[in-house]
Design a protein around this motif. Structure first.
Motif, short mmCIF file in Angstrom:
data_model
loop_
_atom_site.label_atom_id
_atom_site.label_comp_id
_atom_site.label_asym_id
_atom_site.label_seq_id
_atom_site.Cartn_x
_atom_site.Cartn_y
_atom_site.Cartn_z
N ARG A 42 -8.10 16.35 3.71
CA ARG A 42 -9.22 16.22 4.64
C ARG A 42 -9.72 17.60 5.07
NH1 ARG A 42 -11.29 12.38 7.94
NH2 ARG A 42 -9.59 10.90 7.51
N ASN A 43 -8.81 18.48 5.43
CA ASN A 43 -9.20 19.80 5.91
C ASN A 43 -9.88 20.62 4.81
OD1 ASN A 43 -8.14 19.20 8.42
ND2 ASN A 43 -6.16 20.15 8.00
N ARG A 44 -9.34 20.51 3.57
CA ARG A 44 -9.95 21.26 2.47
C ARG A 44 -11.37 20.78 2.19
NH1 ARG A 44 -7.26 19.33 -1.09
NH2 ARG A 44 -8.78 18.09 -2.25
N ILE A 45 -11.54 19.47 2.12
CA ILE A 45 -12.86 18.91 1.82
C ILE A 45 -13.83 19.23 2.95
CG2 ILE A 45 -14.14 16.76 1.46
CD1 ILE A 45 -11.57 15.67 0.09
N GLN A 46 -13.39 19.05 4.18
CA GLN A 46 -14.26 19.32 5.33
C GLN A 46 -14.66 20.79 5.37
OE1 GLN A 46 -15.54 16.94 7.73
NE2 GLN A 46 -16.83 18.78 7.74
N SER A 47 -13.73 21.68 5.04
CA SER A 47 -14.03 23.11 5.03
C SER A 47 -15.11 23.43 3.99
CB SER A 47 -12.76 23.91 4.73
OG SER A 47 -13.04 25.28 4.65
N ARG A 48 -15.00 22.81 2.83
CA ARG A 48 -15.99 23.06 1.77
C ARG A 48 -17.37 22.54 2.18
NH1 ARG A 48 -14.26 22.05 -4.33
NH2 ARG A 48 -16.20 23.25 -4.49
N LEU A 49 -17.41 21.39 2.84
CA LEU A 49 -18.68 20.84 3.31
C LEU A 49 -19.29 21.76 4.36
CD1 LEU A 49 -17.78 17.04 3.55
CD2 LEU A 49 -19.43 18.08 1.97
N SER A 50 -18.45 22.29 5.23
CA SER A 50 -18.95 23.18 6.29
C SER A 50 -19.49 24.47 5.71
CB SER A 50 -17.82 23.49 7.29
OG SER A 50 -17.37 22.31 7.92
N GLU A 51 -18.81 25.02 4.71
CA GLU A 51 -19.26 26.25 4.07
C GLU A 51 -20.63 26.08 3.43
OE1 GLU A 51 -16.26 27.30 1.32
OE2 GLU A 51 -14.76 27.81 2.86
N ALA A 52 -20.92 24.88 2.97
CA ALA A 52 -22.20 24.63 2.29
C ALA A 52 -23.38 24.78 3.22
CB ALA A 52 -22.20 23.24 1.67
N THR A 53 -23.16 24.61 4.52
CA THR A 53 -24.28 24.72 5.48
C THR A 53 -24.78 26.15 5.60
OG1 THR A 53 -22.76 25.04 7.35
CG2 THR A 53 -23.37 22.77 6.81
N GLU A 54 -24.05 27.11 5.03
CA GLU A 54 -24.47 28.50 5.10
C GLU A 54 -25.56 28.83 4.09
OE1 GLU A 54 -20.99 30.86 4.65
OE2 GLU A 54 -19.96 29.99 6.39
N SER A 55 -25.76 27.97 3.09
CA SER A 55 -26.81 28.21 2.11
C SER A 55 -28.17 27.89 2.71
CB SER A 55 -26.58 27.36 0.85
OG SER A 55 -26.62 25.99 1.17
N ALA A 56 -29.22 28.40 2.08
CA ALA A 56 -30.58 28.18 2.58
C ALA A 56 -30.90 26.70 2.67
CB ALA A 56 -31.58 28.90 1.66
#
Length: 453
Positions: A42-56
């Motif tokens: 859960r934490n790994r997947i959630q972290s990857r989803l959160s990181e994606a918000t940094e893109s334009a």
């Protein structure tokens, strides 16, 4: 007025109002609840989803990227992981989203010209959500010219949510091997029988593909099996303008007989009336505008759908092409698949007629009111069998039409490049004769109280 309002207000305490907390929750059935998600995953997947918000924003909201992350986010939020290996599937989808994000950052979109299995997305007009669709693009298919489109409607899958649908479309080909066109796999909002939003999803997916690829609009086949067969019957009959040919395998075509309802157990009359929004036999004449072929396994319970439609065709003195797989259950045999594909390719030799000389419209609602050059614009009584059957004789410049339960319609000239521009045409409708003047390409018609037009 004030006294009346106060009087009515005083009655409210006496009303047997149902509070929201008194209503039991609706049991979750589709999709079923998944397995427990370990904290590490859960934490790994959630972290990857959160990181994606940094893109334009324009990149992360691009439908061809957003469908992957939405699928994973929904699976995490709604508990749609059904096996430990599905956590790796989530990573696979996020990897593809990251890969496409990197390409978009450089102004590149290589997947738009990719061959074989491709997953793409569109933004729905219903709710502005991104929706996925899968494509099969044959390696040797020339995309610099219009190509046929095979629309394949998948069967029921209670667990086939966005995550799993996309996973399948990234790794699995369809039931038929197609080499001469693109195969489109709509999601259909998962498991809705291609009704309601699922119906719209199919049509929007077709529109999205037509915008992205050179599709021959005269050679679009609608196909499906099981729930997809039901969808092929339903959409085939209601969007008859779109198809060159329709194939329905198994599935269901109406409500009462499929559910084995005894008449004494029928719901109220008004609910029965509304069955006709989705039941197919009452729209059978629309299926006479193009070739149709059904398939059933000989021992499949869902052979019932083709049997029902065989009866519906016979009621109009027509015969349904019905391939039956010997001793087959709920699946195709290879020989039957060859027959179905040969039938479709034969239909593609002619394609959908640009200016058909004969058209048939059957409906019970103005929601589905058009077939080529005929628009039904008024019904005498809604939710009753309504028809327009018209034939055009080009040499004589004449149209002969008969109607049932139609109060008004709009008739377009069947061949605007020809006789209409030069000298008008002669119309005979339900025994009423009308001379349509030159240069009139659309004719609004109203039925008089005496039944004439």
């Amino acid at each position: 007025m004030k006294n009346l309002f106060l009087c009515l207000l005083s009655l409210f305490p006496a009303l047997n109002l149902v509070k929201a907390e008194d209503i039991p929750p609706i049991p979750r059935r589709i999709p079923p609840q998944g397995i427990e998600i370990p904290d590490e995953d859960r934490n790994r997947i959630q972290s990857r989803l959160s990181e994606a918000t940094e893109s334009a924003e324009r990149i992360r909201n691009h439908p061809d990227v957003a469908v992957f992350r939405k699928a994973v986010r929904f699976a995490l939020l709604n508990g749609e992981f059904y096996d430990k290996k599905h956590f790796a599937l989530a990573d696979k989808l996020l990897d593809e989203a990251d890969r496409r994000t990197a390409f978009l950052t450089e102004g590149e979109t290589p997947w738009t010209s990719a061959k074989q299995l491709v997953v793409r997305g569109f933004r729905s007009k219903i709710d502005d959500s991104v929706q996925p669709y899968g494509l099969e693009v044959p390696e040797k298919l020339q995309l610099n010219r219009p190509v046929p489109l095979y629309v394949w409607l998948h069967g029921r899958g209670d667990k086939n949510t966005d995550l799993h649908f996309i996973g399948q479309r990234m790794s699995r080909s369809g039931k038929f091997v197609i080499e001469d066109g693109i195969v489109l796999h709509p999601f259909g909002r998962q498991c809705m029988g291609y009704k309601s939003a699922g119906e719209t999803d199919v049509m929007e997916a077709i529109e999205a593909v037509q915008k992205e690829y050179r599709i021959d609009k005269q050679r679009i086949a609608l196909m499906g099996f099981s729930m997809g067969g039901a969808g092929a019957w339903h959409l085939g009959a209601r969007y008859a303008d779109k198809w060159a040919v329709v194939h329905a395998g198994a599935g269901f075509a109406e409500t009462a007989r499929y559910n084995r309802l005894a008449k004494e157990n029928y719901p109220p009359w008004y609910e029965q009336r509304l069955w006709n929004l989705y039941d197919v036999p009452g729209y059978a004449r629309n299926l006479f505008n193009f070739p149709v072929i059904a398939y059933s396994g000989e021992i499949d319970k869902q052979k019932q759908a083709a049997d029902v439609m065989t009866e519906a065709f016979a009621d109009h003195d027509r015969e349904l092409n019905h391939v039956i797989g010997p001793k087959m259950g709920h699946k195709y045999d290879e020989n039957s698949k060859k027959k179905v594909l040969a039938f479709i390719r034969k239909a593609f030799e002619y394609g959908r007629e640009t200016n058909p000389q004969e058209v048939h419209l059957q409906t019970q609602t103005l929601r589905h009111n058009r077939i080529r050059w005929i628009y039904a614009t008024g019904l005498i009584e809604h939710w009753k069998d309504s028809r327009v059957d018209a034939a055009y004789e080009s040499e004589a410049g004449a149209i002969e039409a008969t109607t049932k339960n139609i109060s008004s319609l709009l008739l377009m000239h069947p061949d605007p490049s020809c006789c209409g521009a030069r000298g008008g045409f002669f119309l005979e409708i339900d025994g009423t004769s009308i001379q349509v003047p030159p240069n009139l390409f659309s004719v609004p018609l109203l039925r008089k109280p005496d039944g004439t037009w």
